[in-house]
Design an enzyme around this catalytic site. Structure first.
Site, PDB file in Angstrom:
ATOM      1  N   GLN A  99       0.904  -1.141  -0.074  1.00 17.58           N
ATOM      2  CA  GLN A  99       0.080   0.036  -0.079  1.00 17.58           C
ATOM      3  C   GLN A  99       1.064   1.259   0.037  1.00 17.58           C
ATOM      4  OE1 GLN A  99      -3.316  -0.510   3.158  1.00 17.58           O
ATOM      5  NE2 GLN A  99      -1.755  -2.060   3.386  1.00 17.58           N
ATOM      6  N   ASP A 102       6.007   4.690  -1.533  1.00 10.38           N
ATOM      7  CA  ASP A 102       7.626   5.187  -1.391  1.00 10.38           C
ATOM      8  C   ASP A 102       8.572   4.603  -2.196  1.00 10.38           C
ATOM      9  OD1 ASP A 102       8.154   2.987   0.118  1.00 10.38           O
ATOM     10  OD2 ASP A 102       7.698   3.804   2.109  1.00 10.38           O
ATOM     11  N   HIS A 117      -1.760   1.774  -4.202  1.00  5.58           N
ATOM     12  CA  HIS A 117      -1.881   3.018  -4.100  1.00  5.58           C
ATOM     13  C   HIS A 117      -1.096   3.931  -4.928  1.00  5.58           C
ATOM     14  CE1 HIS A 117      -3.972   2.108   0.066  1.00  5.58           C
ATOM     15  NE2 HIS A 117      -4.675   1.577  -0.943  1.00  5.58           N
ATOM     16  N   CYS A 125      -0.416  13.801 -15.622  1.00  4.52           N
ATOM     17  CA  CYS A 125      -1.179  15.034 -16.171  1.00  4.52           C
ATOM     18  C   CYS A 125      -2.891  14.529 -16.107  1.00  4.52           C
ATOM     19  CB  CYS A 125      -0.931  15.162 -17.643  1.00  4.52           C
ATOM     20  SG  CYS A 125      -1.855  16.613 -18.256  1.00  4.52           S
ATOM     21  N   CYS A 128      -3.938  14.845 -20.075  1.00  3.54           N
ATOM     22  CA  CYS A 128      -3.675  13.899 -21.217  1.00  3.54           C
ATOM     23  C   CYS A 128      -3.262  12.512 -20.828  1.00  3.54           C
ATOM     24  CB  CYS A 128      -2.817  14.475 -22.284  1.00  3.54           C
ATOM     25  SG  CYS A 128      -0.885  14.760 -21.543  1.00  3.54           S
ATOM     26  N   CYS A 147       1.970  20.257 -17.390  1.00  6.91           N
ATOM     27  CA  CYS A 147       2.172  19.094 -18.496  1.00  6.91           C
ATOM     28  C   CYS A 147       2.676  19.838 -19.814  1.00  6.91           C
ATOM     29  CB  CYS A 147       1.236  18.188 -18.614  1.00  6.91           C
ATOM     30  SG  CYS A 147       1.438  17.204 -20.098  1.00  6.91           S
ATOM     31  N   GLY A 186       3.025  -4.462   8.793  1.00  6.23           N
ATOM     32  CA  GLY A 186       3.170  -3.249   9.242  1.00  6.23           C
ATOM     33  C   GLY A 186       1.810  -2.394   8.629  1.00  6.23           C
ATOM     34  N   THR A 187       0.559  -2.943   8.762  1.00  9.45           N
ATOM     35  CA  THR A 187      -0.442  -2.309   8.255  1.00  9.45           C
ATOM     36  C   THR A 187      -1.586  -2.514   9.407  1.00  9.45           C
ATOM     37  OG1 THR A 187      -2.232  -1.950   6.570  1.00  9.45           O
ATOM     38  CG2 THR A 187      -1.195  -4.217   6.732  1.00  9.45           C
TER      39      THR A 187
END
Ligand code: OAD
Length: 247
Positions: A99, A102, A117, A125, A128, A147, A186-187
Site C-alpha cells: 500500500q 515510497d 496505491h 497529467c 492527457c 504538462c 506493518g498495516t
C-alpha cells in the site's frame, strides 16, 4: 503455528503473498498514517489526499507531496525491506503487494511489487494522462507543475474516494486467493480494498502471519503473530530460511 512450523512450510516453497503497509517503512524514518505520531494526526486527509482537495487548492496539495517526497528521498530501505527482497530470491512463488507509495521495496531489490496505491514520485497529467517519473527526472520548479499539453500534473497516488488501478488490484486479489502463506506486515488493515486481502487469504485456507508491534483487524485471522517490528522479525525469518534446505 510456531515460527519453526512457518519455516518448514516456507522451505517447501509454497505460494507466498505479502501485504505491506506504512509500518514497514517506519524504521526508515518515514511516518506512518495512524497511531500517536501518524500523519493523519497532524494533517487532515480530506484537505490533502482527495480529488476535491486538489481541485480546491492544488498548490497546498503539491506542497504536502513535495514535503513527503523529500522525506522519502532522504530515507534508505531498512532491514525489513531487504529481508523481503531476499525472500523473493529464495521463494519461486512470491508476490509482494504494497500500500506504500515510497518505492523503498524496489530500491531494496524487490522485483515483483504490486503498488496498490500508486507511486509518490509519479507526476500524472490530469488532462492527457502523461506520466513523468520524478525519482529519475528532476523535480519541476513550478509551484503547481504543468504538462506540455497545458494540463495540471497531479501526484500519481490513489486518493480517498478514488478507485485502485484495476490491474494491480486484480493481481493482488489473485495472489491472496491462491497463496498458501500470507504475510500482513506493518498495516493497520483499515483501508479497503487492501484491508480485505488478509481475510480473503484466510478464507481460502492460507496460513496468515502478522508482523506488527500492535494488534490489528488482521490479528483475529492470524495463525502466527510476531509482535515485533518488521526490521527485527523479517531478518529473523530469512536467517532461519537460510539454515534449512528445501525438502
Ligand atoms: P497505518 O498508519 O494505518 O498503520 C501502520 C501500522 O504499522 C500500524 O498497525 C502500526 O502498529 C504498524 N507499525 C508501526 N511501526 C512498525 C514497524 N516498525 N514494523 C511493523 N509494523 C509497524 O498505515 P497503513 O496500514 O499502511 O492510503 O495505511 C493504509 C493506507 O492509509 C495508506 O496506504 C494510505 C493511508 O491513508 C492512501 O493514501 C490511499
Amino acid at each position: 503455528m510456531t515460527l519453526n512450523e512457518l519455516i518448514d512450510m516456507l522451505a517447501r516453497q509454497p505460494r507466498v503473498a505479502v501485504l505491506t503497509g506504512s509500518g514497514i517503512s517506519a524504521e526508515s524514518g518515514i511516518p506512518t498514517f495512524r497511531g500517536a505520531d501518524g500523519l493523519w494526526k497532524q494533517f487532515r486527509a480530506e484537505e490533502l489526499a482527495t480529488p476535491e482537495a486538489f481541485r480546491r487548492d492544488p498548490k497546498l496539495v503539491w506542497e504536502w507531496y513535495r514535503f513527503r517526497r523529500q522525506i522519502i528521498r532522504e530515507a534508505e530501505p531498512n532491514a525489513g525491506h531487504l529481508a523481503l527482497a531476499e525472500m523473493e530470491k529464495r521463494l519461486p512463488h512470491f508476490v509482494l503487494i504494497t500500500q506504500n507509495v515510497d518505492g523503498l521495496h524496489q530500491r531494496s531489490g524487490s522485483r515483483k511489487v504490486i503498488e496498490l496505491h500508486g507511486n509518490i514520485f509519479i507526476d500524472r497529467c490530469v488532462q492527457c494522462g502523461k506520466e513523468v517519473d520524478r525519482s529519475l527526472d528532476p523535480e519541476s520548479n513550478e509551484e503547481i507543475p504543468h504538462c506540455e499539453c497545458g494540463g495540471l500534473f497531479r501526484p500519481g497516488v490513489v486518493w480517498f474516494g478514488e478507485t485502485l488501478p484495476p490491474d494491480a488490484l486484480d493481481r493482488a486479489w489473485n495472489a491472496a486467493e491462491q497463496c498458501e502463506v500470507f504475510f500482513s506486515i506493518g498495516t493497520s488493515a483499515v483501508v479497503y480494498p487492501a484491508a480485505g486481502l488478509p481475510e480473503l487469504a484466510h478464507r481460502r485456507g492460507a496460513r496468515v502471519v502478522e508482523i506488527n508491534p500492535e494488534a490489528t483487524a488482521v490479528s483475529v485471522h492470524a495463525d502466527l503473530i510476531m509482535r515485533e517490528s518488521a526490521a527485527k522479525a523479517l531478518p529473523e525469518i530469512v536467517a532461519h530460511l537460510q539454515s534449512v534446505k528445501p525438502s
